[in-house]
Design an enzyme around this catalytic site. Structure first.
Site, PDB file in Angstrom:
ATOM      1  N   ASN A  10       0.840  -1.189   0.000  1.00 21.02           N
ATOM      2  CA  ASN A  10       0.000   0.000   0.000  1.00 21.02           C
ATOM      3  C   ASN A  10       0.890   1.259   0.000  1.00 21.02           C
ATOM      4  O   ASN A  10       1.546   1.555   0.988  1.00 21.02           O
ATOM      5  CB  ASN A  10      -0.898  -0.054   1.249  1.00 21.02           C
ATOM      6  CG  ASN A  10      -1.839   1.125   1.353  1.00 21.02           C
ATOM      7  OD1 ASN A  10      -1.491   2.248   1.020  1.00 21.02           O
ATOM      8  ND2 ASN A  10      -3.033   0.868   1.848  1.00 21.02           N
ATOM      9  N   LYS A  11       0.913   1.972  -1.127  1.00 21.73           N
ATOM     10  CA  LYS A  11       1.795   3.143  -1.274  1.00 21.73           C
ATOM     11  C   LYS A  11       1.538   4.186  -0.195  1.00 21.73           C
ATOM     12  O   LYS A  11       2.444   4.845   0.297  1.00 21.73           O
ATOM     13  CB  LYS A  11       1.592   3.772  -2.658  1.00 21.73           C
ATOM     14  CG  LYS A  11       2.258   2.986  -3.770  1.00 21.73           C
ATOM     15  CD  LYS A  11       2.224   3.769  -5.084  1.00 21.73           C
ATOM     16  CE  LYS A  11       3.082   3.114  -6.157  1.00 21.73           C
ATOM     17  NZ  LYS A  11       2.627   1.756  -6.507  1.00 21.73           N
ATOM     18  N   LYS A  13       0.468   3.716   2.918  1.00 20.60           N
ATOM     19  CA  LYS A  13       1.094   3.295   4.184  1.00 20.60           C
ATOM     20  C   LYS A  13       2.609   3.488   4.128  1.00 20.60           C
ATOM     21  O   LYS A  13       3.218   3.932   5.091  1.00 20.60           O
ATOM     22  CB  LYS A  13       0.800   1.815   4.462  1.00 20.60           C
ATOM     23  CG  LYS A  13      -0.586   1.532   5.003  1.00 20.60           C
ATOM     24  CD  LYS A  13      -0.699   0.063   5.368  1.00 20.60           C
ATOM     25  CE  LYS A  13      -2.139  -0.312   5.695  1.00 20.60           C
ATOM     26  NZ  LYS A  13      -2.269  -1.735   6.022  1.00 20.60           N
ATOM     27  N   ASP A  71      -1.245  -3.661  10.502  1.00 18.98           N
ATOM     28  CA  ASP A  71      -2.567  -4.211  10.186  1.00 18.98           C
ATOM     29  C   ASP A  71      -3.558  -3.267  10.826  1.00 18.98           C
ATOM     30  O   ASP A  71      -3.428  -2.914  12.003  1.00 18.98           O
ATOM     31  CB  ASP A  71      -2.749  -5.639  10.721  1.00 18.98           C
ATOM     32  CG  ASP A  71      -3.940  -6.324  10.030  1.00 18.98           C
ATOM     33  OD1 ASP A  71      -4.023  -6.247   8.795  1.00 18.98           O
ATOM     34  OD2 ASP A  71      -4.785  -6.907  10.713  1.00 18.98           O
ATOM     35  N   PHE A 154      -8.797   7.355   1.849  1.00 18.39           N
ATOM     36  CA  PHE A 154      -9.188   6.110   1.170  1.00 18.39           C
ATOM     37  C   PHE A 154      -9.973   5.262   2.162  1.00 18.39           C
ATOM     38  O   PHE A 154     -10.167   5.663   3.312  1.00 18.39           O
ATOM     39  CB  PHE A 154      -7.935   5.369   0.660  1.00 18.39           C
ATOM     40  CG  PHE A 154      -6.993   4.932   1.749  1.00 18.39           C
ATOM     41  CD1 PHE A 154      -6.944   3.606   2.159  1.00 18.39           C
ATOM     42  CD2 PHE A 154      -6.150   5.842   2.372  1.00 18.39           C
ATOM     43  CE1 PHE A 154      -6.082   3.193   3.167  1.00 18.39           C
ATOM     44  CE2 PHE A 154      -5.281   5.440   3.390  1.00 18.39           C
ATOM     45  CZ  PHE A 154      -5.248   4.109   3.776  1.00 18.39           C
ATOM     46  N   GLY A 155     -10.447   4.112   1.729  1.00 22.64           N
ATOM     47  CA  GLY A 155     -11.160   3.210   2.645  1.00 22.64           C
ATOM     48  C   GLY A 155     -12.419   3.853   3.210  1.00 22.64           C
ATOM     49  O   GLY A 155     -13.248   4.402   2.473  1.00 22.64           O
ATOM     50  N   TYR A 156     -12.546   3.808   4.535  1.00 19.52           N
ATOM     51  CA  TYR A 156     -13.753   4.326   5.202  1.00 19.52           C
ATOM     52  C   TYR A 156     -13.631   5.805   5.586  1.00 19.52           C
ATOM     53  O   TYR A 156     -14.499   6.341   6.274  1.00 19.52           O
ATOM     54  CB  TYR A 156     -14.038   3.495   6.461  1.00 19.52           C
ATOM     55  CG  TYR A 156     -14.282   2.024   6.166  1.00 19.52           C
ATOM     56  CD1 TYR A 156     -15.550   1.576   5.798  1.00 19.52           C
ATOM     57  CD2 TYR A 156     -13.253   1.091   6.246  1.00 19.52           C
ATOM     58  CE1 TYR A 156     -15.777   0.238   5.513  1.00 19.52           C
ATOM     59  CE2 TYR A 156     -13.472  -0.253   5.964  1.00 19.52           C
ATOM     60  CZ  TYR A 156     -14.730  -0.673   5.597  1.00 19.52           C
ATOM     61  OH  TYR A 156     -14.954  -2.003   5.312  1.00 19.52           O
ATOM     62  N   LYS A 177      -5.152  14.623   9.138  1.00 20.51           N
ATOM     63  CA  LYS A 177      -5.360  13.190   9.369  1.00 20.51           C
ATOM     64  C   LYS A 177      -4.071  12.517   9.852  1.00 20.51           C
ATOM     65  O   LYS A 177      -4.072  11.723  10.781  1.00 20.51           O
ATOM     66  CB  LYS A 177      -5.862  12.499   8.090  1.00 20.51           C
ATOM     67  CG  LYS A 177      -6.123  11.007   8.311  1.00 20.51           C
ATOM     68  CD  LYS A 177      -6.283  10.225   7.027  1.00 20.51           C
ATOM     69  CE  LYS A 177      -6.170   8.740   7.321  1.00 20.51           C
ATOM     70  NZ  LYS A 177      -6.207   7.893   6.141  1.00 20.51           N
ATOM     71  N   HIS A 182      -5.158   6.839  13.684  1.00 21.86           N
ATOM     72  CA  HIS A 182      -4.746   5.633  14.406  1.00 21.86           C
ATOM     73  C   HIS A 182      -3.317   5.249  14.029  1.00 21.86           C
ATOM     74  O   HIS A 182      -2.513   4.899  14.886  1.00 21.86           O
ATOM     75  CB  HIS A 182      -5.712   4.485  14.082  1.00 21.86           C
ATOM     76  CG  HIS A 182      -5.994   4.313  12.609  1.00 21.86           C
ATOM     77  ND1 HIS A 182      -6.406   5.352  11.804  1.00 21.86           N
ATOM     78  CD2 HIS A 182      -5.914   3.236  11.782  1.00 21.86           C
ATOM     79  CE1 HIS A 182      -6.580   4.922  10.562  1.00 21.86           C
ATOM     80  NE2 HIS A 182      -6.265   3.643  10.520  1.00 21.86           N
TER      81      HIS A 182
END
Length: 198
Positions: A10-11, A13, A71, A154-156, A177, A182
């Site tokens: 995942n670029k 991350k 993860d 991205f994602g949620y 962000k 997290h």
């Protein structure tokens, strides 16, 4: 220089982790850069901790270098902390961000705002060639909105509302962000642990 391989394709991350660790004496590589672009790691753990450590250990064994893996996922209280470790593949075979978001919204259809509590979780694990292992956990609490808002992330991210800002991650943009997420919180802890080692 200590060679470190980030066990992720995942670029997004990769950039986040590289940015936070830039002041350490580390030569940071992606899986592609060390010839592991074909390596598929089966994430069969039951927790974020198990999955991230498995990824770190496998990449460390393949490369003989220090390996860092993350993860992460979303836990929504009203639906029994799902999607959890299945966040990326929540909508099943061929899951996309769009389908995952639609499934989540449909499951929360009649749930009022005050009961839409959620948290993003990120667990980052490090496996060293000498057998040493480290795991850190970061969380960001918020609520799931009724519709997608914002263009970034991205994602949620377009559904996850951060109470302090009353905006979604996708509305806040990467600068804010990356300070409060997290993963940012887990990486800050990792920074402290690595500072003791290096």
């Amino acid at each position: 220089m200590n060679k470190v391989v980030i066990a992720s394709k995942n670029k997004h991350k990769l950039e986040e982790i590289k940015d936070i660790l830039k002041n350490f004496p580390l030569d940071i590589k992606s899986m592609d850069e060390v010839g592991l672009e074909k390596l598929e790691i089966v994430e069969d753990g039951e927790t974020f901790e198990e999955n991230s450590m498995k990824k770190a250990v496998e990449v460390m064994k393949e490369t003989g270098a220090i390996a860092i893996a993350d993860d992460s996922g979303l836990e929504v209280k009203a639906i029994g902390n799902r999607p959890g470790i299945y966040s990326a593949r929540f909508s099943g075979e061929g899951a996309t961000d769009q389908k995952n978001n639609e499934k989540l919204l449909s499951m929360l259809k009649d749930v009022p705002m005050e009961e839409r509590e959620a948290r993003f979780v990120s667990v980052i694990s490090v496996a060293f060639p000498n057998g040493k292992k480290i795991s850190v956990r970061g969380e960001c609490k918020g609520f799931i909105g009724f519709e997608k808002k914002g263009q970034s992330g991205f994602g949620y991210d377009p559904l996850f509302i951060v109470p302090e800002y009353d905006k979604t991650f996708a509305e806040l943009g990467p600068e804010i962000k990356n300070k409060i997420s997290h993963r940012a919180r887990a990486l800050e802890q990792l920074k402290e642990r690595l500072a003791e080692l290096f």
